[in-house]
Design a protein around this motif. Sequence first.
Motif, mmCIF file in Angstrom:
data_model
loop_
_atom_site.group_PDB
_atom_site.id
_atom_site.type_symbol
_atom_site.label_atom_id
_atom_site.label_comp_id
_atom_site.label_asym_id
_atom_site.label_seq_id
_atom_site.Cartn_x
_atom_site.Cartn_y
_atom_site.Cartn_z
ATOM 1 N N ALA A 72 0.840 -1.206 0.000
ATOM 2 C CA ALA A 72 0.000 0.000 0.000
ATOM 3 C C ALA A 72 0.864 1.241 0.000
ATOM 4 O O ALA A 72 2.048 1.181 0.341
ATOM 5 C CB ALA A 72 -0.885 0.022 1.250
ATOM 6 N N LYS A 73 0.264 2.352 -0.369
ATOM 7 C CA LYS A 73 0.863 3.657 -0.072
ATOM 8 C C LYS A 73 0.400 3.935 1.346
ATOM 9 O O LYS A 73 -0.761 4.248 1.596
ATOM 10 C CB LYS A 73 0.351 4.684 -1.074
ATOM 11 C CG LYS A 73 0.755 6.106 -0.828
ATOM 12 C CD LYS A 73 2.220 6.326 -0.668
ATOM 13 C CE LYS A 73 3.021 6.397 -1.921
ATOM 14 N NZ LYS A 73 4.463 6.495 -1.717
ATOM 15 N N SER A 111 -4.616 -5.833 5.121
ATOM 16 C CA SER A 111 -4.213 -4.923 6.196
ATOM 17 C C SER A 111 -4.900 -3.585 6.025
ATOM 18 O O SER A 111 -4.485 -2.772 5.206
ATOM 19 C CB SER A 111 -2.704 -4.733 6.170
ATOM 20 O OG SER A 111 -2.314 -4.282 4.889
ATOM 21 N N SER A 112 -5.954 -3.390 6.783
ATOM 22 C CA SER A 112 -6.615 -2.083 6.761
ATOM 23 C C SER A 112 -6.144 -1.279 7.969
ATOM 24 O O SER A 112 -5.132 -1.629 8.597
ATOM 25 C CB SER A 112 -8.131 -2.250 6.739
ATOM 26 O OG SER A 112 -8.725 -0.988 6.467
ATOM 27 N N TYR A 136 -5.483 8.625 2.514
ATOM 28 C CA TYR A 136 -5.024 7.280 2.869
ATOM 29 C C TYR A 136 -6.202 6.452 3.397
ATOM 30 O O TYR A 136 -6.504 5.372 2.889
ATOM 31 C CB TYR A 136 -3.908 7.388 3.916
ATOM 32 C CG TYR A 136 -3.558 6.096 4.598
ATOM 33 C CD1 TYR A 136 -3.027 5.027 3.883
ATOM 34 C CD2 TYR A 136 -3.755 5.932 5.983
ATOM 35 C CE1 TYR A 136 -2.698 3.835 4.522
ATOM 36 C CE2 TYR A 136 -3.419 4.747 6.616
ATOM 37 C CZ TYR A 136 -2.899 3.701 5.885
ATOM 38 O OH TYR A 136 -2.586 2.517 6.505
HETATM 39 N N1 LIG Z 1 2.503 0.754 10.016
HETATM 40 C C1 LIG Z 1 1.340 1.044 10.574
HETATM 41 O O1 LIG Z 1 1.282 1.671 11.659
HETATM 42 C C2 LIG Z 1 0.048 0.618 9.926
HETATM 43 C C3 LIG Z 1 -1.160 0.901 10.587
HETATM 44 C C4 LIG Z 1 -2.351 0.517 9.994
HETATM 45 C C5 LIG Z 1 -2.344 -0.154 8.798
HETATM 46 N N2 LIG Z 1 -1.172 -0.421 8.159
HETATM 47 C C6 LIG Z 1 -1.229 -1.122 6.860
HETATM 48 O O2 LIG Z 1 -0.343 -2.226 6.891
HETATM 49 C C7 LIG Z 1 0.285 -2.412 5.616
HETATM 50 C C8 LIG Z 1 1.779 -2.430 5.764
HETATM 51 O O3 LIG Z 1 2.213 -1.228 6.400
HETATM 52 P P1 LIG Z 1 3.748 -0.839 6.476
HETATM 53 O O4 LIG Z 1 3.904 0.124 7.570
HETATM 54 O O5 LIG Z 1 4.555 -2.079 6.439
HETATM 55 O O6 LIG Z 1 3.910 -0.060 5.084
HETATM 56 P P2 LIG Z 1 5.225 0.208 4.269
HETATM 57 O O7 LIG Z 1 5.002 1.492 3.535
HETATM 58 O O8 LIG Z 1 6.432 0.078 5.110
HETATM 59 O O9 LIG Z 1 5.248 -0.983 3.201
HETATM 60 C C9 LIG Z 1 4.380 -1.057 2.112
HETATM 61 C C10 LIG Z 1 5.080 -1.843 1.008
HETATM 62 O O10 LIG Z 1 4.166 -1.947 -0.089
HETATM 63 C C11 LIG Z 1 4.886 -1.808 -1.295
HETATM 64 N N3 LIG Z 1 3.985 -1.349 -2.341
HETATM 65 C C12 LIG Z 1 3.287 -0.175 -2.367
HETATM 66 N N4 LIG Z 1 2.591 -0.086 -3.501
HETATM 67 C C13 LIG Z 1 2.836 -1.215 -4.205
HETATM 68 C C14 LIG Z 1 2.409 -1.691 -5.470
HETATM 69 N N5 LIG Z 1 1.610 -0.962 -6.248
HETATM 70 N N6 LIG Z 1 2.854 -2.898 -5.895
HETATM 71 C C15 LIG Z 1 3.696 -3.638 -5.117
HETATM 72 N N7 LIG Z 1 4.161 -3.222 -3.924
HETATM 73 C C16 LIG Z 1 3.732 -2.025 -3.472
HETATM 74 C C17 LIG Z 1 5.981 -0.787 -0.961
HETATM 75 O O11 LIG Z 1 7.065 -0.867 -1.864
HETATM 76 C C18 LIG Z 1 6.342 -1.158 0.463
HETATM 77 O O12 LIG Z 1 7.440 -2.032 0.492
HETATM 78 C C19 LIG Z 1 -0.244 -1.281 4.730
HETATM 79 O O13 LIG Z 1 -1.290 -1.799 3.958
HETATM 80 C C20 LIG Z 1 -0.764 -0.254 5.703
HETATM 81 O O14 LIG Z 1 -1.826 0.474 5.141
HETATM 82 C C21 LIG Z 1 0.030 -0.051 8.707
#
Ligand SMILES: NC(=O)c1ccc[n+]([C@@H]2O[C@H](COP(=O)([O-])OP(=O)(O)OC[C@H]3O[C@@H](n4cnc5c(N)ncnc54)[C@H](O)[C@@H]3O)[C@@H](O)[C@H]2O)c1
Length: 327
Positions: A72-73, A111-112, A136
Motif C-alpha cells: 500500500a501507499k 491490512s486495513s 489514505y
Molecule cells: N505501520 C502502521 O502503523 C500501519 C497501521 C495501519 C495499517 N497499516 C497497513 O499495513 C500495511 C503495511 O504497512 P507498512 O507500515 O509495512 O507499510 P510500508 O510502507 O512500510 O510498506 C508497504 C510496502 O508496499 C509496497 N507497495 C506499495 N505499492 C505497491 C504496489 N503498487 N505494488 C507492489 N508493492 C507495493 C511498498 O514498496 C512497500 O514495500 C499497509 O497496507 C498499511 O496500510 C500499517
Amino acid sequence: MKILITGCSGYIGSCLSNYLKIKGKIYFLDKDRPKSFTNIKKNFFKCNLNNLKNTERVIKKIRPDVVIHLAAKSTVNHKIKKSSYILNNIKATKNLIKAMNKFDVNKIIFSSTAAVYNENKKLIKENDYLKPISNYGKTKLFAEKEIIKNKKINYIILRFFNVAGSLTNSSIGEFHNPETHLIPISVFSALKNKSINIFGSNYKTSDGTCIRDYVHVKDICSAIEKSIFYFKKKKSLVVNIGSGKGTSNRRMLVTLSKITKKKVKISFLKKRKGDQAILVCSIDKAKKILKWKPRYSKIENILKDEISWSNFLIKKNINRKFLSVQK
Ligand SMILES: NC(=O)c1ccc[n+]([C@@H]2O[C@H](COP(=O)([O-])OP(=O)(O)OC[C@H]3O[C@@H](n4cnc5c(N)ncnc54)[C@H](O)[C@@H]3O)[C@@H](O)[C@H]2O)c1
C-alpha cells in the motif's frame, strides 16, 4: 500451504517474513527489493500490482492458498498526491483481486487501518461509523469494499491501529523514508538528543495531547498468523487489531525519558488539521473470534524494542529522515 505476502519489503512485511513459522512455502511480492536486513533471499517477485498482466503472471505461477495483502501507499502525508493513494491502494487491490479470481485463488488477509474510523471518545468497535478523513483512510476503505463485494473471495480484514516496535532477535524494524510515525521519530530523536515536535497540547484529553492505540509489530504478526488458520472456518471477518489501551503523546514521551534516562526535549506546536484527539479500539472481537490477544503491546515494551532497533541503525550509520508529521 502456499502463502503470498505482498508488500514484503515494507515495515510489517519485513517483520512478518522473519516471524512467520508455518508448514509450507512463503512467497514474496513487492515493487521494491527487500531490505538487506531481512531474510527474504528467495521466492521474491519484483512486481508492481498496478500492472495487471504482471500481477496475473505471479498469481498464476504461485497459485497461493492465502494472499496476505500488505502492499500500500501507507504513509499519511499531505505532500503525497491523492492519485498515488488511488493507484497503490485501490487499483493495486483491484488488480490483485482480478488476478486471484482468474486463477481461483480465494483467500485474502487485508491490512486495513484505524484511519477508516472517525474520532471516538469510546473504544472504537468494528461496526462503528466509518468516516475516513485522509486520502489514505479513504482509499483503504474503498479497497476494503472492493474485497468485501467480491463473491468469490473469503476475506479477513484486519484494521491495524498504530503499529510500532521491532523484532529484536533479528534486528528488523520500521524504516519509512521519510518517517512520519511518532514512536520511531521520538526514539531516534531522543537517542540523538534532538527535540521532538508534538502537534497540539490543548486537546480535550487528560493531558491535552492526542491519544493513540499502539500495538507491537509482533502482535500484528501473530494476528496475521491466527488469521491464516481462521480460514478453516470458511467465514469472512472484519476485526480491529490494537492494544485496546490509549497512550497520550505526553505519556509516551515521559515513559521514553524514564527508559532512556534522558531528558527528552519537546517542542509543542500548533494543532494540525485532520488530527483526531483520541483513536483507541475495542479488541473484544479479535479476542473472541480470532482467539488473539496482544502480548507485547505495553508501551514500555514497544519503546524498548524501538530503542534497540534505533541503536542498531545508529551503529550501522543509517540515518533516518523525518517529516515533521506525526499521526
Ligand atoms: N505501520 C502502521 O502503523 C500501519 C497501521 C495501519 C495499517 N497499516 C497497513 O499495513 C500495511 C503495511 O504497512 P507498512 O507500515 O509495512 O507499510 P510500508 O510502507 O512500510 O510498506 C508497504 C510496502 O508496499 C509496497 N507497495 C506499495 N505499492 C505497491 C504496489 N503498487 N505494488 C507492489 N508493492 C507495493 C511498498 O514498496 C512497500 O514495500 C499497509 O497496507 C498499511 O496500510 C500499517
